[in-house]
Scaffold this motif. Structure first.
Motif, PDB file in Angstrom:
ATOM      1  N   UNK A 135      69.569  91.999  33.070  1.00 33.21           N
ATOM      2  CA  UNK A 135      70.589  93.051  33.150  1.00 33.21           C
ATOM      3  C   UNK A 135      71.982  92.475  32.926  1.00 33.21           C
ATOM      4  N   UNK A 136      72.246  91.315  33.518  1.00 33.86           N
ATOM      5  CA  UNK A 136      73.555  90.691  33.357  1.00 33.86           C
ATOM      6  C   UNK A 136      73.752  90.212  31.925  1.00 33.86           C
ATOM      7  N   UNK A 137      72.679  89.704  31.303  1.00 39.44           N
ATOM      8  CA  UNK A 137      72.739  89.326  29.883  1.00 39.44           C
ATOM      9  C   UNK A 137      73.140  90.515  29.022  1.00 39.44           C
ATOM     10  N   UNK A 138      72.532  91.659  29.314  1.00 39.78           N
ATOM     11  CA  UNK A 138      72.835  92.868  28.556  1.00 39.78           C
ATOM     12  C   UNK A 138      74.300  93.252  28.729  1.00 39.78           C
ATOM     13  N   UNK A 139      74.811  93.115  29.950  1.00 43.29           N
ATOM     14  CA  UNK A 139      76.229  93.414  30.201  1.00 43.29           C
ATOM     15  C   UNK A 139      77.129  92.500  29.384  1.00 43.29           C
ATOM     16  N   UNK A 140      76.762  91.234  29.308  1.00 39.19           N
ATOM     17  CA  UNK A 140      77.560  90.279  28.545  1.00 39.19           C
ATOM     18  C   UNK A 140      77.596  90.647  27.067  1.00 39.19           C
TER      19      UNK A 140
END
Length: 295
Positions: A135-140
């Protein structure tokens, strides 16, 4: 929950000032009193919930401590953590995890960093780490894909952390081979100028290291400068290395090769690290060697 409570606190503070300056009718005073009790209860619940999450995180932290590691997880413990969550230590998602935790030293995680990371990822158990990192990768990637010439803050913070975290202890610059591998790891493969820049760096055989200014300037360069470099200001405040890159591009207009890299923001996956075995290059192998957990 915290932001609404802060707003209430401001309102109640104003109400208390009014109590001191004006005689209030009884029902107004009781209303203010009930509001203050409500605030107290809300803050108590918030603190209790935070304490519960912290205690769970601390319990999980203890499972990765060894008799010789003291009060922080050592390389052996980090390797066990990576195994438990199904990631290689050189996987970019491990780097994202270290960024979320605010780690200061490769191969080590302190309790404060661990608890900070769990809080930021919104988790209470190790098994939730992979999905949270995805999820954090997607945000980045979504942040990086935002329109504009200035690098978005979220990705810029991660990009800067990647540089600082990957340096050797005490070093100000990043080893050039590590820098090339890291560029290909943290940036999508279709980042403007990236492939050409990596080709250019391959020609700089006498270049031993890259400064933080050179590292961060490429991110700005990729967002501001057109593909043919026609809007590049030769007299601008760019690092000399980028001046040389633009000159090299003008002398070498045809790209020789394309390196495999990360998924673009528009790819089917939300992960920054979706590499097949066939896509592992010598450049990535160098990063695996440089970022390998220190024994």
């Amino acid at each position: 929950i915290f932001e609404p409570l802060k707003s209430r606190a401001v309102s109640f503070e104003l109400a208390i000032k009014q109590v001191k300056s004006e005689p209030l009718e009884e029902y107004k005073f009781l209303g203010c009193l009930v509001g203050c009790i409500d605030l107290f209860r809300g803050m108590s619940m918030f603190r209790s919930n935070k304490k519960l999450k912290s205690s769970k995180a601390e319990a999980a932290f203890g499972t990765y401590l060894s008799s010789s590691s003291g009060n922080k997880i050592d390389p052996e413990g980090v390797e066990k953590l990576c195994s438990d969550i199904g990631l290689e230590p050189s996987d970019v998602r491990v780097l994202v995890m270290c960024w979320a935790m605010g780690c200061s030293e490769q191969g080590y995680i302190t309790l404060d960093e661990w608890v900070t990371g769990f809080d930021r990822l919104g988790i209470t158990q190790v098994s939730s780490i992979p999905s949270s990192l995805d999820h954090l990768n997607a945000e980045l990637l979504q942040d990086l894909a935002k329109v504009g010439t200035a690098p978005p803050k979220l990705f810029r913070d991660f990009f800067k952390f990647s540089f600082r975290f990957s340096r050797d202890p005490g070093a100000k610059s990043l080893d050039i081979d590590t820098a090339k591998a890291l560029f290909g790891l943290v940036l999508p493969s279709d980042t403007p100028h990236l492939q050409r820049y990596l080709e250019f760096l391959d020609t700089k055989t006498k270049l031993r290291g890259m400064s933080e200014d050179q590292w961060m300037s490429f991110l700005l360069f990729a967002r501001q400068i057109q593909g043919d470099c026609s809007n590049y200001d030769d007299d601008g405040a760019w690092p000399t290395l980028l001046d040389e890159f633009v000159e090299w591009c003008r002398d070498n207009p045809t790209s020789r090769k394309r390196r495999p890299g990360l998924q673009s923001p528009h790819a089917d996956t939300n992960s920054l690290a979706s590499h097949s075995e066939e896509s592992v290059t010598a450049c990535e192998e160098e990063l695996r060697k440089r970022l390998r957990l220190r024994e």
